[in-house]
Scaffold this motif. Structure first.
Motif, mmCIF file in Angstrom:
data_model
loop_
_atom_site.group_PDB
_atom_site.id
_atom_site.type_symbol
_atom_site.label_atom_id
_atom_site.label_comp_id
_atom_site.label_asym_id
_atom_site.label_seq_id
_atom_site.Cartn_x
_atom_site.Cartn_y
_atom_site.Cartn_z
ATOM 1 N N LYS A 1 45.398 49.312 52.563
ATOM 2 C CA LYS A 1 44.866 48.350 51.604
ATOM 3 C C LYS A 1 43.665 47.572 52.184
ATOM 4 N N ASP A 2 43.815 47.068 53.414
ATOM 5 C CA ASP A 2 42.740 46.241 54.000
ATOM 6 C C ASP A 2 41.457 47.052 54.167
ATOM 7 N N ILE A 3 41.639 48.307 54.605
ATOM 8 C CA ILE A 3 40.450 49.164 54.817
ATOM 9 C C ILE A 3 39.769 49.416 53.475
ATOM 10 N N PHE A 4 40.572 49.644 52.439
ATOM 11 C CA PHE A 4 40.002 49.923 51.116
ATOM 12 C C PHE A 4 39.241 48.691 50.582
ATOM 13 N N ILE A 5 39.847 47.520 50.731
ATOM 14 C CA ILE A 5 39.185 46.292 50.238
ATOM 15 C C ILE A 5 37.877 46.071 50.992
ATOM 16 N N ARG A 6 37.916 46.294 52.310
ATOM 17 C CA ARG A 6 36.685 46.140 53.099
ATOM 18 C C ARG A 6 35.626 47.167 52.683
ATOM 19 N N ALA A 7 36.092 48.375 52.417
ATOM 20 C CA ALA A 7 35.161 49.436 51.986
ATOM 21 C C ALA A 7 34.484 49.041 50.669
ATOM 22 N N LEU A 8 35.256 48.469 49.757
ATOM 23 C CA LEU A 8 34.662 48.051 48.475
ATOM 24 C C LEU A 8 33.630 46.937 48.704
ATOM 25 N N GLU A 9 33.929 46.043 49.662
ATOM 26 C CA GLU A 9 32.958 44.976 49.961
ATOM 27 C C GLU A 9 31.650 45.567 50.484
ATOM 28 N N LYS A 10 31.792 46.579 51.322
ATOM 29 C CA LYS A 10 30.596 47.267 51.862
ATOM 30 C C LYS A 10 29.789 47.884 50.715
ATOM 31 N N LEU A 11 30.506 48.493 49.775
ATOM 32 C CA LEU A 11 29.808 49.122 48.652
ATOM 33 C C LEU A 11 29.116 48.059 47.802
ATOM 34 N N ALA A 12 29.785 46.913 47.640
ATOM 35 C CA ALA A 12 29.201 45.819 46.854
ATOM 36 C C ALA A 12 27.918 45.308 47.510
ATOM 37 N N GLU A 13 27.851 45.378 48.845
ATOM 38 C CA GLU A 13 26.610 44.957 49.525
ATOM 39 C C GLU A 13 25.450 45.866 49.123
ATOM 40 N N GLN A 14 25.766 47.141 48.833
ATOM 41 C CA GLN A 14 24.695 48.079 48.469
ATOM 42 C C GLN A 14 24.345 48.021 46.983
ATOM 43 N N LEU A 15 25.380 47.829 46.129
ATOM 44 C CA LEU A 15 25.137 47.899 44.674
ATOM 45 C C LEU A 15 25.005 46.531 44.022
ATOM 46 N N GLY A 16 25.357 45.483 44.756
ATOM 47 C CA GLY A 16 25.438 44.143 44.154
ATOM 48 C C GLY A 16 26.874 43.895 43.736
ATOM 49 N N LYS A 17 27.367 42.657 43.965
ATOM 50 C CA LYS A 17 28.821 42.471 43.780
ATOM 51 C C LYS A 17 29.254 42.560 42.322
ATOM 52 N N ASP A 18 28.334 42.323 41.389
ATOM 53 C CA ASP A 18 28.706 42.466 39.972
ATOM 54 C C ASP A 18 28.916 43.919 39.566
ATOM 55 N N ASN A 19 28.485 44.824 40.436
ATOM 56 C CA ASN A 19 28.554 46.241 40.075
ATOM 57 C C ASN A 19 29.698 46.988 40.751
ATOM 58 N N VAL A 20 30.592 46.215 41.358
ATOM 59 C CA VAL A 20 31.814 46.789 41.926
ATOM 60 C C VAL A 20 32.961 45.923 41.417
ATOM 61 N N GLU A 21 33.791 46.503 40.562
ATOM 62 C CA GLU A 21 34.852 45.724 39.903
ATOM 63 C C GLU A 21 36.207 46.269 40.315
ATOM 64 N N VAL A 22 37.017 45.411 40.952
ATOM 65 C CA VAL A 22 38.368 45.853 41.315
ATOM 66 C C VAL A 22 39.225 45.812 40.050
ATOM 67 N N ASN A 23 40.046 46.818 39.879
ATOM 68 C CA ASN A 23 40.875 46.885 38.669
ATOM 69 C C ASN A 23 42.196 46.160 38.927
ATOM 70 N N ASP A 24 42.144 44.831 38.867
ATOM 71 C CA ASP A 24 43.362 44.072 39.179
ATOM 72 C C ASP A 24 43.844 43.259 37.978
ATOM 73 N N LYS A 25 43.356 43.649 36.800
ATOM 74 C CA LYS A 25 43.758 42.900 35.593
ATOM 75 C C LYS A 25 44.710 43.744 34.741
ATOM 76 N N PRO A 26 45.359 43.101 33.744
ATOM 77 C CA PRO A 26 46.197 43.917 32.867
ATOM 78 C C PRO A 26 45.352 44.998 32.190
ATOM 79 N N LEU A 27 45.974 46.113 31.904
ATOM 80 C CA LEU A 27 45.243 47.187 31.231
ATOM 81 C C LEU A 27 45.129 46.863 29.739
ATOM 82 N N VAL A 28 43.898 46.795 29.275
ATOM 83 C CA VAL A 28 43.668 46.490 27.854
ATOM 84 C C VAL A 28 43.140 47.757 27.193
#
Ligand code: FAD
Length: 544
Positions: free
Chosen positions: A18-45
């Motif tokens: 989990k920690d490695i994955f969260i860190r990896a997403l942060e790294k990706l957000a540095e490249q794409l901008g944080k608004d362009n990386v969305e963690v799916n942690d909300k209820p499914l609508v």
């Protein structure tokens, strides 16, 4: 509109901490901008067609938790798609590209492997890069919908060009074409009508296919083949690359068009009807991908729930829907043929007279006069669609049951009476066995037809989901035993369908796997899509 929300725990792709994955997403957000990386942690609508989710299938057939993304990312360019692919290789994260994610009936926006990162190309890559009024072509990005392309052509005043559209106009031109979707003008075979792709490969390189490989060319959208092996096919219904641009040919405005509809009385009329259709279709007297629809669909597409007509369990009895048909403008019938004739009046006249003479060889066949049909009659939706004008009316039959979802059985056969009857009887038998209303329609291509059977089910009822899934699985096997295969299928059925294409000890799948391992050595690109599993997943219990 339906706003069911389904709670769940955060998702981490299997095999990653989990920690490695969260860190990896942060790294990706540095490249794409944080608004362009969305963690799916909300209820499914689930939303509805125009506000569909990009994290899961809004029409689930398995448990809600099965096919769900861990995150969604939004690239804005081919270069950013490359960055995401390189990132996925670095962290061994499964990724799943969608153009718009409206692949309803076939998995929607869901990834095949739970916890994949969905790449939503449509949100920020939605440019129409070119519309060429001389060559009748265009070049689009993944987020260009049929509506958007149609509107852009209208806005430019290019009345001499038409587009071809599927029944619903909200999908992506690229997404639909890559899944080898169909529309209903003479340009209805979308894959056959595309010309040229730009593709990001699973290892991050970019290629252009066909003439696109020749620097300075002006033929990328006019000659699809280029030189050497024709590689485009590798990128349709596959997991070998992410398409970032595609050329599409446009149809010349035929200078007039006229929809027509014939009603046929009996179920058995299907057999001689197909024999009549075949030579007319191959000879181009019947010009478009036409539909032969069962009468029950005439009722379902009114958009009212089936309980309005029948409150019992199991399929609607024939006498009940026949009573209903008698009250409708078209009257009692079993099959309806929807077609369109193109060209100026004298050209249409010539073809329509032949069609009339041939169709009326079937006793009781009636031509329906459009004048008698009210504005909201489904015929007018088919009229718009066959003239390339996007529409949404087709969605109405999804209301047939509460919390309506649907999944398709779509085998291919030649345009022959005997095949049509075999597939019809096969489908009917299994629907009766599982207590499901049978809603068949034959879409007639040039030398083949797809039987499209939509099973409409209540997605909030696990028993109904299971019945739909079980019925489909039986029909796929029954059809394969008779030599029929699906032209396209839902994510959860891809392994089974791929397995039916098993001639010569699965030689085709072995070839696909060889390609997969060569092109995607880390197995990150849409694992399992079309039944093609990369080495690190193969034989480890992922197949369904
Ligand atoms: P997406 O969901 O974005 O993509 C489709 C598939 O292609 C996905 O599996 C995805 O992984 C892959 N893909 C998408 N983009 C890329 C990319 N850039 N690179 C690599 N892979 C990619 N379909 C028809 O064809 N004809 C019809 O007449 C029709 N009628 C329908 C009627 C109803 C009522 C409904 C609900 C659906 C119907 N559909 C029909 C199915 C579906 O709605 C359309 O095919 C739709 O266009 C697909 O969604 P999309 O275009 O958003 O594609």
């Amino acid at each position: 509109k339906e706003t069911n929300t389904r709670q769940r725990l955060p998702i981490i792709p299997q095999g990653i901490e989990k920690d490695i994955f969260i860190r990896a997403l942060e790294k990706l957000a540095e490249q794409l901008g944080k608004d362009n990386v969305e963690v799916n942690d909300k209820p499914l609508v689930d939303g509805w067609y125009m506000e569909h989710p990009n994290t899961h299938d809004m029409m689930p057939i398995l448990d809600d938790e099965e096919l769900v993304a861990s995150a969604v990312v939004y690239p804005s360019s081919t270069e950013e798609v490359q960055k995401i692919v390189l990132w996925a290789n670095e962290y061994s994260v499964p990724i799943f590209p969608i153009s718009m994610g409206r692949n309803l009936g076939y998995g929607g926006a869901a990834p095949r492997v739970r916890g994949s990162v969905v790449i939503d190309l449509g949100k920020r890559m939605s440019k129409i890069l070119d519309i060429n009024p001389d060559d009748y072509t265009c070049l689009v990005e993944p987020g260009v919908s049929f509506y958007a392309l149609h509107e852009a052509i209208q806005a430019k005043g290019f009345a001499h060009m038409w587009i071809d559209i599927p029944d619903l106009g909200g999908g992506s031109v690229i997404g639909n074409t890559l899944d080898r979707g169909v529309g209903y003008t003479p340009y209805g075979d979308h894959w056959a009508c595309h010309s040229g792709l730009e593709v990001v490969l699973p290892t991050g390189e970019v290629i252009r296919t066909g003439m696109g490989a020749l620097p300075g060319n002006n033929t990328w959208q006019t000659f699809p083949y280029g030189f050497g092996p024709y590689s485009d096919g590798l990128f349709s219904q596959s997991n070998f690359g992410i398409v970032t641009k595609m050329g599409m040919t446009l149809m010349p405005n035929p200078g007039g068009h006229e929809s027509f509809m014939y009603a046929f009385e009996k179920e058995e009329d299907l057999e001689p009807l197909m024999e009549i259709i075949r030579p007319l279709r191959i000879g181009n007297i019947l010009e478009n991908v036409a539909q032969v629809r069962h009468a029950i669909q005439t009722i379902a597409v009114k958009g009212l729930p089936r309980t309005k007509y029948f409150s019992g369990d199991g399929p609607i009895p024939e006498h009940v829907f026949r009573e209903q048909l008698k009250k409708m403008p078209i009257g009692d019938h079993t099959w309806l043929y929807y077609g369109m004739s193109y060209g100026p009046p004298h050209i249409r006249q010539y073809k329509l007279e032949i069609i009339d003479k041939e169709f009326k060889k079937i006793p009781g066949a009636r031509k329906i006069d459009p004048e008698i049909l009210p504005e909201d009659e489904y015929f007018w939706s088919r009229d718009r669609i066959a003239a390339g004008v996007p529409d949404l009316v087709e969605l109405l039959w999804v209301n047939w049951v509460p919390n309506g979802a649907h999944v398709a059985f779509s085998p291919v056969s030649p345009i022959r009476g005997v095949d049509a009857m075999k597939l019809f009887n096969l489908g009917k038998r299994r629907h009766d066995e599982f207590g499901i209303d049978f809603l068949p329609a034959f879409c007639v291509g040039l030398r083949e037809m797809h039987l499209i059977v939509e099973i409409v089910y209540d997605k909030n009822d696990p028993a109904k989901r299971k019945a739909a899934n079980d019925c489909l699985r039986e029909m796929i096997d029954d059809a394969a035993k008779e030599g029929y295969g699906e032209y396209r299928t839902h994510l959860v059925l891809m392994d089974q369908v791929a397995d039916t294409y098993n001639w010569n000890d699965n030689a085709l799948m072995k070839f696909n796997e060889k390609l997969k391992d060569a092109l995607d050595p880390n197995g990150i690109m849409a694992p399992g899509k079309s039944g093609i599993w990369p080495k690190r997943y193969r034989g480890r219990g992922w197949e369904m």
